[in-house]
Design an enzyme around this catalytic site. Sequence first.
Site, PDB file in Angstrom:
ATOM      1  N   CYS A 120      -2.087   1.613   4.422  1.00  0.00           N
ATOM      2  CA  CYS A 120      -3.340   0.862   4.471  1.00  0.00           C
ATOM      3  C   CYS A 120      -3.107  -0.524   5.089  1.00  0.00           C
ATOM      4  O   CYS A 120      -2.891  -0.625   6.287  1.00  0.00           O
ATOM      5  CB  CYS A 120      -3.987   0.799   3.090  1.00  0.00           C
ATOM      6  N   HIS A 224      -4.430   5.853   1.585  1.00  0.00           N
ATOM      7  CA  HIS A 224      -3.479   5.663   0.488  1.00  0.00           C
ATOM      8  C   HIS A 224      -2.961   7.023   0.029  1.00  0.00           C
ATOM      9  O   HIS A 224      -3.534   7.656  -0.861  1.00  0.00           O
ATOM     10  CB  HIS A 224      -4.148   4.950  -0.694  1.00  0.00           C
ATOM     11  N   GLU A 226      -0.518   7.701  -1.828  1.00  0.00           N
ATOM     12  CA  GLU A 226      -0.077   7.677  -3.224  1.00  0.00           C
ATOM     13  C   GLU A 226      -1.199   7.983  -4.194  1.00  0.00           C
ATOM     14  O   GLU A 226      -0.957   8.277  -5.372  1.00  0.00           O
ATOM     15  CB  GLU A 226       0.546   6.312  -3.559  1.00  0.00           C
TER      16      GLU A 226
END
Length: 254
Positions: A120, A224, A226
């Site tokens: 990001c 993102h 994650e």
Amino acid sequence: MSTVRPVIFGVSCGLMPPDPARALFKGKPLAYGEGNLSEAIARAGAVPFLLPNLSDAVRLAGLIDAVDALVLSGGTDVSPQTYGEQPLDPDWAGDPERDAYERTLIAAAIARRRPILGVCRGAQILNAALGGSLYQDISAQTGGSLRHRDWHRYDENGHSVTISAGAWLAGIYGAGDVLINSVHHQAIRRVAPGLHAVASAPDGIIEAIERVDDEHFLIGVQWHPEWLTTPGRAPGGPLFSAFVAAVALRRELQ
């Protein structure tokens, strides 16, 4: 009996300036990490190692000697001054202190031939540090764009991206369309020299950049990974696992 040392990822921190009104660590500077990113790195088999913002730039750059790769985390806006512009709105002034900190880490990683993964904001600062530019605000500077950030839905907000054939990312997800999350209002505008745009949203916004060759292994994704655990979306785990494997291989060959 010899043992192989685990791959170590140096992770850039979010920064908070000293705040005399803050109850926790009153008046002290803070450097912090977002827990899901560290967990994702650990699940992929690497050791997450937070890199503090040291006031001595030489010592800060020297931290890269202790790690095998650099992960540039998400967070605050990149300052337009970092890519030679003035803020079009005071709210878009960004975080010049964090920019300077991460630019030092990026320069050190490239000089030492360490792979870099930008997430990001991390993709944005990587692009800006290498000579590219950003949209300060997508909706204000482009016409007919998707909603790339929704404060209330946050990482539930998302859209498809089209990954280019031949890209490193295509080796993970395949070339073509995948669904990702979207929590940004800035984005890559002019791609830095040497980098290549390898994924884009339906409105044309660049969603991933790469440079993979003998000297460089630079990956930036605007989403993102994650946080990508929702069924139907491209899972983030394979991206981190592939990056760990690539870093381990390059470490072995050096």
